[in-house]
Motif scaffolding. Structure first.
Motif, PDB file in Angstrom:
ATOM      1  N   ALA A  76       0.828  -1.207   0.000  1.00 16.65           N
ATOM      2  CA  ALA A  76       0.000   0.000   0.000  1.00 16.65           C
ATOM      3  C   ALA A  76       0.862   1.257   0.000  1.00 16.65           C
ATOM      4  O   ALA A  76       0.519   2.265  -0.628  1.00 16.65           O
ATOM      5  CB  ALA A  76      -0.939  -0.003   1.204  1.00 16.65           C
ATOM      6  N   GLN A  77       2.005   1.209   0.669  1.00 15.95           N
ATOM      7  CA  GLN A  77       2.916   2.352   0.682  1.00 15.95           C
ATOM      8  C   GLN A  77       3.528   2.587  -0.692  1.00 15.95           C
ATOM      9  O   GLN A  77       3.705   3.732  -1.123  1.00 15.95           O
ATOM     10  CB  GLN A  77       4.008   2.123   1.724  1.00 15.95           C
ATOM     11  CG  GLN A  77       3.510   2.105   3.152  1.00 15.95           C
ATOM     12  CD  GLN A  77       4.548   1.588   4.135  1.00 15.95           C
ATOM     13  OE1 GLN A  77       5.638   1.144   3.737  1.00 15.95           O
ATOM     14  NE2 GLN A  77       4.223   1.623   5.415  1.00 15.95           N
ATOM     15  N   LEU A  78       3.844   1.506  -1.394  1.00 18.79           N
ATOM     16  CA  LEU A  78       4.384   1.634  -2.753  1.00 18.79           C
ATOM     17  C   LEU A  78       3.357   2.283  -3.682  1.00 18.79           C
ATOM     18  O   LEU A  78       3.695   3.176  -4.472  1.00 18.79           O
ATOM     19  CB  LEU A  78       4.773   0.258  -3.291  1.00 18.79           C
ATOM     20  CG  LEU A  78       5.846  -0.515  -2.529  1.00 18.79           C
ATOM     21  CD1 LEU A  78       6.026  -1.900  -3.146  1.00 18.79           C
ATOM     22  CD2 LEU A  78       7.165   0.237  -2.518  1.00 18.79           C
ATOM     23  N   LEU A  79       2.108   1.829  -3.577  1.00 17.77           N
ATOM     24  CA  LEU A  79       1.055   2.387  -4.419  1.00 17.77           C
ATOM     25  C   LEU A  79       0.798   3.847  -4.075  1.00 17.77           C
ATOM     26  O   LEU A  79       0.602   4.687  -4.971  1.00 17.77           O
ATOM     27  CB  LEU A  79      -0.220   1.567  -4.271  1.00 17.77           C
ATOM     28  CG  LEU A  79      -1.405   1.981  -5.154  1.00 17.77           C
ATOM     29  CD1 LEU A  79      -1.031   2.004  -6.628  1.00 17.77           C
ATOM     30  CD2 LEU A  79      -2.598   1.056  -4.924  1.00 17.77           C
ATOM     31  N   ALA A  80       0.824   4.175  -2.800  1.00 17.69           N
ATOM     32  CA  ALA A  80       0.622   5.562  -2.383  1.00 17.69           C
ATOM     33  C   ALA A  80       1.722   6.459  -2.937  1.00 17.69           C
ATOM     34  O   ALA A  80       1.465   7.588  -3.369  1.00 17.69           O
ATOM     35  CB  ALA A  80       0.574   5.650  -0.862  1.00 17.69           C
ATOM     36  N   ARG A  81       2.948   5.949  -2.945  1.00 16.89           N
ATOM     37  CA  ARG A  81       4.072   6.732  -3.486  1.00 16.89           C
ATOM     38  C   ARG A  81       3.874   6.985  -4.974  1.00 16.89           C
ATOM     39  O   ARG A  81       4.147   8.080  -5.469  1.00 16.89           O
ATOM     40  CB  ARG A  81       5.377   5.974  -3.235  1.00 16.89           C
ATOM     41  CG  ARG A  81       6.619   6.716  -3.703  1.00 16.89           C
ATOM     42  CD  ARG A  81       6.864   7.953  -2.847  1.00 16.89           C
ATOM     43  NE  ARG A  81       8.117   8.589  -3.218  1.00 16.89           N
ATOM     44  CZ  ARG A  81       8.276   9.414  -4.250  1.00 16.89           C
ATOM     45  NH1 ARG A  81       7.225   9.710  -5.028  1.00 16.89           N
ATOM     46  NH2 ARG A  81       9.437   9.953  -4.515  1.00 16.89           N
ATOM     47  N   LEU A  82       3.395   5.980  -5.701  1.00 11.89           N
ATOM     48  CA  LEU A  82       3.106   6.167  -7.126  1.00 11.89           C
ATOM     49  C   LEU A  82       2.028   7.229  -7.318  1.00 11.89           C
ATOM     50  O   LEU A  82       2.172   8.116  -8.167  1.00 11.89           O
ATOM     51  CB  LEU A  82       2.654   4.840  -7.741  1.00 11.89           C
ATOM     52  CG  LEU A  82       2.120   4.917  -9.177  1.00 11.89           C
ATOM     53  CD1 LEU A  82       3.225   5.269 -10.159  1.00 11.89           C
ATOM     54  CD2 LEU A  82       1.457   3.593  -9.578  1.00 11.89           C
ATOM     55  N   ARG A  83       0.972   7.146  -6.548  1.00 12.14           N
ATOM     56  CA  ARG A  83      -0.154   8.070  -6.737  1.00 12.14           C
ATOM     57  C   ARG A  83       0.228   9.515  -6.464  1.00 12.14           C
ATOM     58  O   ARG A  83      -0.342  10.427  -7.068  1.00 12.14           O
ATOM     59  CB  ARG A  83      -1.322   7.633  -5.850  1.00 12.14           C
ATOM     60  CG  ARG A  83      -2.070   6.422  -6.415  1.00 12.14           C
ATOM     61  CD  ARG A  83      -3.168   5.939  -5.513  1.00 12.14           C
ATOM     62  NE  ARG A  83      -4.008   4.927  -6.163  1.00 12.14           N
ATOM     63  CZ  ARG A  83      -4.679   3.989  -5.525  1.00 12.14           C
ATOM     64  NH1 ARG A  83      -4.622   3.923  -4.192  1.00 12.14           N
ATOM     65  NH2 ARG A  83      -5.409   3.119  -6.191  1.00 12.14           N
ATOM     66  N   THR A  84       1.190   9.752  -5.582  1.00 12.24           N
ATOM     67  CA  THR A  84       1.630  11.133  -5.343  1.00 12.24           C
ATOM     68  C   THR A  84       2.367  11.706  -6.547  1.00 12.24           C
ATOM     69  O   THR A  84       2.476  12.923  -6.684  1.00 12.24           O
ATOM     70  CB  THR A  84       2.553  11.218  -4.114  1.00 12.24           C
ATOM     71  OG1 THR A  84       3.760  10.479  -4.358  1.00 12.24           O
ATOM     72  CG2 THR A  84       1.871  10.706  -2.865  1.00 12.24           C
ATOM     73  N   THR A  85       2.854  10.831  -7.433  1.00 18.35           N
ATOM     74  CA  THR A  85       3.607  11.255  -8.614  1.00 18.35           C
ATOM     75  C   THR A  85       2.707  11.499  -9.819  1.00 18.35           C
ATOM     76  O   THR A  85       3.054  12.274 -10.710  1.00 18.35           O
ATOM     77  CB  THR A  85       4.663  10.185  -8.964  1.00 18.35           C
ATOM     78  OG1 THR A  85       5.464   9.926  -7.820  1.00 18.35           O
ATOM     79  CG2 THR A  85       5.558  10.637 -10.101  1.00 18.35           C
ATOM     80  N   LEU A  86       1.553  10.855  -9.843  1.00 18.23           N
ATOM     81  CA  LEU A  86       0.657  10.950 -10.994  1.00 18.23           C
ATOM     82  C   LEU A  86      -0.212  12.203 -10.925  1.00 18.23           C
ATOM     83  O   LEU A  86      -0.543  12.681  -9.833  1.00 18.23           O
ATOM     84  CB  LEU A  86      -0.255   9.721 -11.049  1.00 18.23           C
ATOM     85  CG  LEU A  86       0.408   8.357 -11.189  1.00 18.23           C
ATOM     86  CD1 LEU A  86      -0.651   7.268 -11.159  1.00 18.23           C
ATOM     87  CD2 LEU A  86       1.232   8.290 -12.460  1.00 18.23           C
ATOM     88  N   PRO A  87      -0.610  12.726 -12.075  1.00 16.86           N
ATOM     89  CA  PRO A  87      -1.622  13.789 -12.066  1.00 16.86           C
ATOM     90  C   PRO A  87      -2.895  13.295 -11.383  1.00 16.86           C
ATOM     91  O   PRO A  87      -3.251  12.106 -11.495  1.00 16.86           O
ATOM     92  CB  PRO A  87      -1.864  14.058 -13.561  1.00 16.86           C
ATOM     93  CG  PRO A  87      -0.658  13.532 -14.255  1.00 16.86           C
ATOM     94  CD  PRO A  87      -0.179  12.372 -13.441  1.00 16.86           C
ATOM     95  N   LYS A  88      -3.589  14.162 -10.687  1.00 13.12           N
ATOM     96  CA  LYS A  88      -4.791  13.757  -9.949  1.00 13.12           C
ATOM     97  C   LYS A  88      -5.861  13.180 -10.875  1.00 13.12           C
ATOM     98  O   LYS A  88      -6.659  12.340 -10.470  1.00 13.12           O
ATOM     99  CB  LYS A  88      -5.353  14.941  -9.163  1.00 13.12           C
ATOM    100  CG  LYS A  88      -4.465  15.362  -7.999  1.00 13.12           C
ATOM    101  CD  LYS A  88      -5.084  16.496  -7.204  1.00 13.12           C
ATOM    102  CE  LYS A  88      -4.195  16.882  -6.031  1.00 13.12           C
ATOM    103  NZ  LYS A  88      -4.757  18.007  -5.239  1.00 13.12           N
TER     104      LYS A  88
END
Length: 236
Positions: free
Chosen positions: A11-23
């Motif tokens: 879940a932490q890995l996915l959260a890190r990815l989502r902070t990088t992507l456009p909303k």
């Protein structure tokens, strides 16, 4: 040796990815539901996010693009080795890659899970690959796999919950002898002292262990990629 991944790590890995992507850009990766994404696939996506973050920090603009050149409306990364010319499975979402742009330098593409051709003419999987967009376009046009010599960076990503063994490090060094990108990197979650000692004694490769959110390995790998991309921008 570093902290072992826990049940919370995916879940932490996915959260890190989502902070990088456009909303406005959702992803097909998930840690919930009946078909959660495998941790090793999330790890490749996390490394992808670190590269995007490093690129932005040195002034690149980033676009998320499908194999046919259209703008991505959902981030869908490969979950098994594939060919750069493949735009996606029939009936499924197209595979996504990133395009890094900087004034006065050719664009670069960032891919996960694609095949590259070594000196032996044998194809190997690159967990993450950065290569010139012109070369990627040529490969798509002629339906061929890119030669490893065309790559700026080839990265092997290992999501392990037990330390990477010496034998795995040896396998990577064997692979590295057949590949010829400008830089080749081994990144992992946790490694044995013997594996790290072997990689440390090999000047032709870069390595980082403990590459996890908010760990020293994450900072080290991001800074390495940042320098690599900065040098690409400034050196003619």
């Amino acid at each position: 040796m570093t902290t072992v991944p826990t049940a919370a790590t995916p879940a932490q890995l996915l959260a890190r990815l989502r902070t990088t992507l456009p909303k406005a850009l959702p992803t097909t990766l998930t840690t919930t539901g009946p078909h959660p994404t495998a941790p090793d696939d999330l790890y490749e996506a996390y490394i992808f996010a670190l590269v995007i973050d490093a690129a932005r920090s040195v002034g690149y603009s980033v676009q998320f693009v499908n194999g046919d050149g259209t703008t991505a409306t959902v981030l869908h990364l490969r979950r098994s080795p594939g060919r750069i010319a493949s735009s996606g499975r029939p009936g499924g979402p197209p595979f996504t890659h990133a395009v890094l742009s900087s004034a006065n330098r050719p664009d670069l593409e960032v891919h996960t899970g694609i095949l590259v051709v070594g000196k032996s003419k044998v194809a190997h999987e690159a967990d993450l690959l950065i290569l010139p967009r012109e070369q990627a376009d040529r490969c798509r046009r002629f339906d061929v796999d890119p030669p490893s010599s065309s790559a700026i960076l080839s990265l092997e990503a290992k999501y392990y919950t037990i330390p990477v063994a010496l034998s795995t490090a040896r396998e990577f060094l064997g692979l590295s002898k057949d590949l010829s990108p400008k830089q080749i990197v081994f990144a992992c979650t946790i490694a044995s002292a013997s594996a790290m000692a072997l990689l440390a004694g090999t000047s032709s490769v870069e390595y980082d262990d403990g590459v996890l959110p908010r760990r020293n390995g994450e900072v080290s790998l991001r800074e390495y990629v940042r320098r690599l991309l900065r040098n690409y921008k400034t050196r003619r």
